[in-house]
Design a protein around this motif. Sequence first.
Motif, PDB file in Angstrom:
ATOM      1  N   MET A 210       0.808  -1.212   0.000  1.00 34.79           N
ATOM      2  CA  MET A 210       0.000   0.000   0.000  1.00 34.79           C
ATOM      3  C   MET A 210       0.845   1.269   0.000  1.00 34.79           C
ATOM      4  O   MET A 210       0.413   2.302  -0.493  1.00 34.79           O
TER       5      MET A 210
ATOM      6  N   PRO B 118       2.647   3.474  -3.878  1.00 33.91           N
ATOM      7  CA  PRO B 118       2.356   4.684  -4.666  1.00 33.91           C
ATOM      8  C   PRO B 118       2.921   5.958  -4.041  1.00 33.91           C
ATOM      9  O   PRO B 118       3.253   6.898  -4.749  1.00 33.91           O
ATOM     10  N   LEU B 119       3.048   5.968  -2.700  1.00 34.27           N
ATOM     11  CA  LEU B 119       3.530   7.172  -2.028  1.00 34.27           C
ATOM     12  C   LEU B 119       4.984   7.473  -2.351  1.00 34.27           C
ATOM     13  O   LEU B 119       5.436   8.597  -2.207  1.00 34.27           O
TER      14      LEU B 119
ATOM     15  N   TRP C 183      -2.741   8.784  -3.226  1.00 38.02           N
ATOM     16  CA  TRP C 183      -2.688   9.299  -1.858  1.00 38.02           C
ATOM     17  C   TRP C 183      -3.593   8.619  -0.849  1.00 38.02           C
ATOM     18  O   TRP C 183      -3.476   8.899   0.351  1.00 38.02           O
ATOM     19  N   THR C 184      -4.550   7.760  -1.284  1.00 38.53           N
ATOM     20  CA  THR C 184      -5.430   7.139  -0.293  1.00 38.53           C
ATOM     21  C   THR C 184      -4.623   6.370   0.748  1.00 38.53           C
ATOM     22  O   THR C 184      -4.968   6.338   1.921  1.00 38.53           O
ATOM     23  N   SER C 185      -3.487   5.797   0.316  1.00 38.22           N
ATOM     24  CA  SER C 185      -2.682   5.001   1.234  1.00 38.22           C
ATOM     25  C   SER C 185      -2.167   5.813   2.415  1.00 38.22           C
ATOM     26  O   SER C 185      -1.978   5.272   3.497  1.00 38.22           O
ATOM     27  N   LEU C 186      -1.971   7.114   2.210  1.00 37.17           N
ATOM     28  CA  LEU C 186      -1.515   7.937   3.340  1.00 37.17           C
ATOM     29  C   LEU C 186      -2.578   7.950   4.431  1.00 37.17           C
ATOM     30  O   LEU C 186      -2.277   7.779   5.616  1.00 37.17           O
TER      31      LEU C 186
ATOM     32  N   VAL D  54      -6.590   9.469  -6.150  1.00 30.66           N
ATOM     33  CA  VAL D  54      -7.072   8.457  -5.211  1.00 30.66           C
ATOM     34  C   VAL D  54      -6.062   7.319  -5.134  1.00 30.66           C
ATOM     35  O   VAL D  54      -5.688   6.842  -4.058  1.00 30.66           O
ATOM     36  N   TRP D  55      -5.567   6.912  -6.292  1.00 28.35           N
ATOM     37  CA  TRP D  55      -4.556   5.852  -6.354  1.00 28.35           C
ATOM     38  C   TRP D  55      -3.296   6.277  -5.595  1.00 28.35           C
ATOM     39  O   TRP D  55      -2.715   5.513  -4.839  1.00 28.35           O
TER      40      TRP D  55
ATOM     41  N   VAL E 146      -4.828   5.647   4.799  1.00 29.22           N
ATOM     42  CA  VAL E 146      -4.882   4.279   5.333  1.00 29.22           C
ATOM     43  C   VAL E 146      -3.812   4.093   6.402  1.00 29.22           C
ATOM     44  O   VAL E 146      -4.101   3.633   7.510  1.00 29.22           O
TER      45      VAL E 146
ATOM     46  N   TRP F 152       0.351   7.134 -15.261  1.00 29.86           N
ATOM     47  CA  TRP F 152      -1.103   7.180 -15.450  1.00 29.86           C
ATOM     48  C   TRP F 152      -1.467   7.622 -16.852  1.00 29.86           C
ATOM     49  O   TRP F 152      -2.477   7.195 -17.402  1.00 29.86           O
TER      50      TRP F 152
ATOM     51  N   LEU G 128      -9.034   9.831 -10.240  1.00 31.96           N
ATOM     52  CA  LEU G 128      -8.679   8.427 -10.013  1.00 31.96           C
ATOM     53  C   LEU G 128      -7.190   8.306  -9.699  1.00 31.96           C
ATOM     54  O   LEU G 128      -6.781   7.565  -8.804  1.00 31.96           O
TER      55      LEU G 128
END
Lengths: 288, 266
Positions: free
Chosen positions: A105, A108-109, A163-166, A160-161, A168, A120, A157
């Motif tokens: 996870m 991507p960061l 930065w969502t992991s931050l 979201v791909w 999380v 992308w 999209l």
Amino acid sequence: MNKTLNQKAWFFVIPVFVLVAFNAAVPLMTVVNYSFQETFGSNVFAWEGTRWFKEILHSERFHASLGRQVIFTFIILLIQLPLGIGIALTMPKKGWGVPVCLILMSMPLLIPWNVVGAMWNIFALPDIGFLGNSLNSIGFDYNFTQQSGDAWFTTILMDVWHWTSLVVLLSYAGLNSIQPAYYQAAEIDGASRWDIFRYIELPKMKKVLTLAILLRFMDSFMIYTEPFVLTGGGPGNATNFLSLDLVKMALGQFDLGPAAAMSLIYFLIVLLICWIFYTIMMKDEGRA
Amino acid sequence: MSKIKWLVPTLYIIFLMLPIYWLLNMSFKTTTEIINVYSLWPKDFTLENYVTIFTDSTWYMGYVNSITYTVFNTIISVSAALPAAYAFSRYKFLGDKHLFFWLLTNRMAPPAVFALPFFQFYSSVNLFDTHIAIALSHCLFNIPLAVWILEGFMSAVPKELDETAYVDGYSFGRFFFKIFIPTIAAGIGITMFFCFMFSWVELLLAKTLTATIAKPIAAIMTRTSSTSGYELGLLAAAGSLTIIPGAVVIYFVRNYIAKGFAMGRV
């Protein structure tokens, strides 16, 4: 914690103060300096007073890019926060799944931002990209380089791909700090899953969520490299966010005065929102 | 409920891996194949793109440059932030709250705002196109973050630890390095992870402050794409390689992320 009064503590802060001031003070003063002047090239400047500020505040171009920026940041926060919390809640708490999830996870960061944009771009191209090709083959007319709706969809999209992991990671850390006793007590009281979330997990995650919201707000409001590489602000001006517009003005047209004025307005907007948010969160902390 | 619970993280990870897989997939193709054939895996498997990168010094020096300034920045940021975070977590002093917020405001300045003045400023102090210039400029956003995170971890350590050590006759220096730093090791690990991450991924300032000698890999990629047409295979390979340093760092701090986070503010 009750802190002792000690003015000598300043000596500990000096290195940080010097390093940050070295970077912040001179460039910031340069920007302020430009913002009140007109450049004629070869270092000829003329005093313009607050003209640029008035112009920027009344310009439709600024309103448009600010509007796009606000909508983008709003959508990003609306998607990433619930999604991030949801994923953190369903992640394994122990066993081999933990390191696997955390490592995959976080990936991507840690990818340079222009690589994120480039990857992308390739991924979403309608002919040779997996996303674009798949969407078209199941009947969508998808082309992010031509249609502004698709460009927005792809940019969101991508973010979201990215930065969502931050969210999380931070939420997961917050959840891990809850003692098992809280859950046992809730079980005895017959609390529902929602009650546990609302009255135990959410309050315990408050600190990390504050950090997550602040970081996500700041970074999405300042987003530059990824959309620059992915769409270049296009098609037309569809995804021309504030930073993109600013750089176009400063480096593309070399309008240093207006660009500097816009920089300051931009900076003040971010500062104001963060200050309000920070003050509210800190006030709550003082009471608790 | 618990049976389908693993489904959410799994789907999320698949979503995360898809673009990365696509990049890897393309890095093993020739540019001709990428443009002409749509395939889920390389039909004409080639390592040529990677060979080019590892044999051409303009390419591989980019990685060396990026790693150099990122490591510099991580060391500078964390070592400057340690005493400052200690001061903020233990003492009251004139202007402490204002100073703390002022530090955070620097994290809020859009890098795009600073790009041009940074170029002029670092040129005028003769640091243009050096690794140290990028490392110093990244302090602008990394030091505030480092102070913030470390202060959280330090505040979680009871003050009695300090007092007991002084009663036992420790000097401040010995206490700080022998007792305090090992106590918050997890926090330092997390902080280094964040500093490394934000310095490694930043491009705008790094690109603005360099010309040839210290040029980061990410900037080399943008240059190549514009001069020699679209060498997509080569770009994909270069992009894939930028993932590795980050992956190595995550591997080392994975336990800190799981446990250490819980201690502090983060």
